[in-house]
Every structure is written in structure tokens, then in C-alpha cells.
Scaffold this motif. Structure first.
Motif, PDB file in Angstrom:
ATOM      1  N   UNK A  64       0.981  -1.254   0.174  1.00  0.00           N
ATOM      2  CA  UNK A  64      -0.013  -0.193   0.039  1.00  0.00           C
ATOM      3  C   UNK A  64       0.874   1.235   0.155  1.00  0.00           C
ATOM      4  N   UNK A  65       0.688   2.232  -1.023  1.00  0.00           N
ATOM      5  CA  UNK A  65       1.399   3.320  -0.976  1.00  0.00           C
ATOM      6  C   UNK A  65       0.480   4.453  -1.087  1.00  0.00           C
ATOM      7  N   UNK A  66       0.814   5.831  -0.433  1.00  0.00           N
ATOM      8  CA  UNK A  66      -0.044   6.802  -0.444  1.00  0.00           C
ATOM      9  C   UNK A  66       0.696   7.954  -1.083  1.00  0.00           C
ATOM     10  N   UNK A  67       0.186   8.302  -2.176  1.00  0.00           N
ATOM     11  CA  UNK A  67       0.818   9.513  -2.943  1.00  0.00           C
ATOM     12  C   UNK A  67       0.077  10.847  -2.873  1.00  0.00           C
ATOM     13  N   UNK A  77       4.684  -2.748   3.170  1.00  0.00           N
ATOM     14  CA  UNK A  77       4.736  -3.938   2.322  1.00  0.00           C
ATOM     15  C   UNK A  77       4.220  -4.995   3.312  1.00  0.00           C
ATOM     16  N   UNK A  78       3.656  -6.076   3.073  1.00  0.00           N
ATOM     17  CA  UNK A  78       3.340  -7.367   4.023  1.00  0.00           C
ATOM     18  C   UNK A  78       4.272  -8.531   3.531  1.00  0.00           C
ATOM     19  N   UNK A  79       4.360  -9.514   4.463  1.00  0.00           N
ATOM     20  CA  UNK A  79       4.776 -10.620   4.227  1.00  0.00           C
ATOM     21  C   UNK A  79       3.629 -11.470   3.465  1.00  0.00           C
ATOM     22  N   UNK A  80       3.988 -12.608   2.862  1.00  0.00           N
ATOM     23  CA  UNK A  80       2.811 -13.459   2.341  1.00  0.00           C
ATOM     24  C   UNK A  80       1.928 -13.954   3.626  1.00  0.00           C
ATOM     25  N   UNK A 104       9.000 -12.174   9.236  1.00  0.00           N
ATOM     26  CA  UNK A 104       7.631 -12.735   9.287  1.00  0.00           C
ATOM     27  C   UNK A 104       6.981 -13.293  10.380  1.00  0.00           C
ATOM     28  N   UNK A 105       7.548 -13.366  11.512  1.00  0.00           N
ATOM     29  CA  UNK A 105       7.122 -13.872  12.793  1.00  0.00           C
ATOM     30  C   UNK A 105       6.667 -12.693  13.543  1.00  0.00           C
ATOM     31  N   UNK A 106       6.684 -11.412  12.811  1.00  0.00           N
ATOM     32  CA  UNK A 106       6.344 -10.232  13.832  1.00  0.00           C
ATOM     33  C   UNK A 106       7.549  -9.481  14.567  1.00  0.00           C
TER      34      UNK A 106
END
Length: 227
Positions: A64-67, A77-80, A104-106
Motif C-alpha cells: 500500500x502506497x499513498x501519494x 509492504x506485507x509478508x505473504x 515474518x514472525x512479527x
């Protein structure tokens, strides 16, 4: 508001998005052939303005990017597995001012980062900051603030992952380096499917190499205009 189907967007000489010769205002939506939303980008007068979203093939959010007027304000950006991977904040010109990363484990990653243009390079092609050899992530960023590549360094030398990204935020390639030597290489198709994978021994000799064709069907583009 009007929705249109088809690839009708082009770029002008100033890299602004146009439709039929006019600067485009609206939202471009990219769907898979199965109808799942893959990418949504909002434009105003030909440049990104507002939110941009991309999703993994499974459907959950990837980036997700806000311009604002073409410059990045925030990016995530998120992990799968759905956990947040990194978050950046930028000033009004798109210059990166803060970055945070998570595994990935937070768990939180504690690592220094630097824009590639803010570093020097010695005769051995190793990165230096004002304190000496640089340890941390080196980021390559477009003029409006989008991160397109990152690489890990230890005392100036490449050591760790090197990644490049597609414009939708998806991972394009990842190479794991162990002090100049390749350990693993992976490349992905724009659809998110794995394209190439290689493994190397401790001397940099290739042990295995695999390639895959992209069997996914072409994406479908829909344009939502404000008129």
C-alpha cells in the motif's frame, strides 16, 4: 464516475499518464483473468495522487502506497503470511525520512538504512557513510520516493539479501549474498509466480538451476474516470 475496459493509458514525455492525449484523472484497476483485483492506482492530472494497492495472488494485501502529487508519503509492504514487513515515511518531496522493518514472525528488525545517493564508495566498490564502512540496508529510490531495490551490507561489503521490486510493489528478484558470494537467487514473474531459482555452494559455484514459465493468463485493465 465512468468505468472503462482496456489498455488505454500511455505515458507522455514527462512520464505522466495520459488517455487519448489528455492527462488521466481516475483509478486504474488491474484484475487477474479470474477476476481478482491485483492492483489499484489513483491518478490526478497524470500523476499518482492518493492510494495505490496491490495484492498477492491469493488475494490478501501485498503493498500500500499513498501519494501526493506524484510523491510518496507513506508506503507499506506485507509478508505473504499477512504480517507487516516494512513501513516508510517520506517528506513532501518523496525523500525517505523513516523506515521500520519486521520479520515474518512479527519480531522487529533493528537495522540501519541509507539512500544510495547519501553514501560514498571506496576503491573496492564498498559503501561508506560519514562514520566509515556502512552496515545496513542500501535503498534505491525513484525520484518520487518509490523503493525499487534494496541490498544488505556489512562493513561496506554486500552481505545478506538483495531485492528488486516491480512498480506494483511485488517482489521481482531476491539474491542472498554471503560476503560477495551468491547463495540463492530467485526471480518472479509480474504475476507473482516464481520464474527462476538457483542455489550455490560456498565458493559461488551453481549447484542447481530451475526455471518456470508464467502460465497465468493476461491481466485485465479497467479504468474508472471521474467524468
Amino acid at each position: 464516475m465512468k468505468e472503462l475496459l482496456g489498455n488505454e493509458l500511455e505515458y507522455d514525455d514527462e512520464h505522466r499518464v495520459t488517455r487519448h492525449g489528455e492527462l488521466f484523472t481516475g483509478t486504474a484497476l488491474l484484475f487477474t483473468s479470474q477476476g481478482a483485483l491485483r492492483l489499484a492506482v489513483t491518478y490526478r492530472d497524470g500523476v499518482e495522487h492518493g492510494p495505490e494497492y496491490s495484492s498477492f495472488e491469493a488475494g490478501h494485501i501485498q503493498a500500500e502506497t499513498v501519494y501526493r502529487h506524484g510523491n510518496v508519503l507513506t508506503s507499506r509492504r506485507w509478508h505473504s503470511n499477512g504480517r507487516l514487513a516494512y513501513e516508510t515515511r517520506h517528506d513532501e518531496t518523496g525523500h525517505l525520512v523513516d523506515e521500520q522493518r519486521w520479520n515474518e514472525d512479527g519480531s522487529r528488525q533493528v537495522a540501519q538504512w541509507a539512500h544510495i545517493d547519501d553514501l560514498d564508495m571506496d576503491d573496492n566498490q564498498e559503501f561508506l557513510d560519514r562514520h566509515g564502512p556502512f552496515t545496513g540496508f542500501v535503498l534505491e529510490v525513484t525520484r518520487n520516493g518509490r523503493v525499487i531495490a534494496e541490498s544488505a551490507h556489512e562493513l561496506g561489503a554486500p552481505d545478506g539479501p538483495e531485492r528488486s521490486f516491480f512498480l506494483d510493489g511485488g517482489l521481482a528478484s531476491e539474491t542472498v549474498i554471503n560476503f560477495y558470494r551468491r547463495v540463492e537467487v530467485r526471480e518472479w514473474h509480474p504475476s507473482g509466480r516464481l520464474a527462476r531459482e538457483e542455489h550455490y555452494d560456498g565458493q559461488g559455484n551453481c549447484l542447481s538451476r530451475h526455471r518456470w514459465k508464467d502460465t497465468s493468463k493476461p491481466m485485465i485493465v479497467r479504468l474508472i474516470t471521474l467524468s
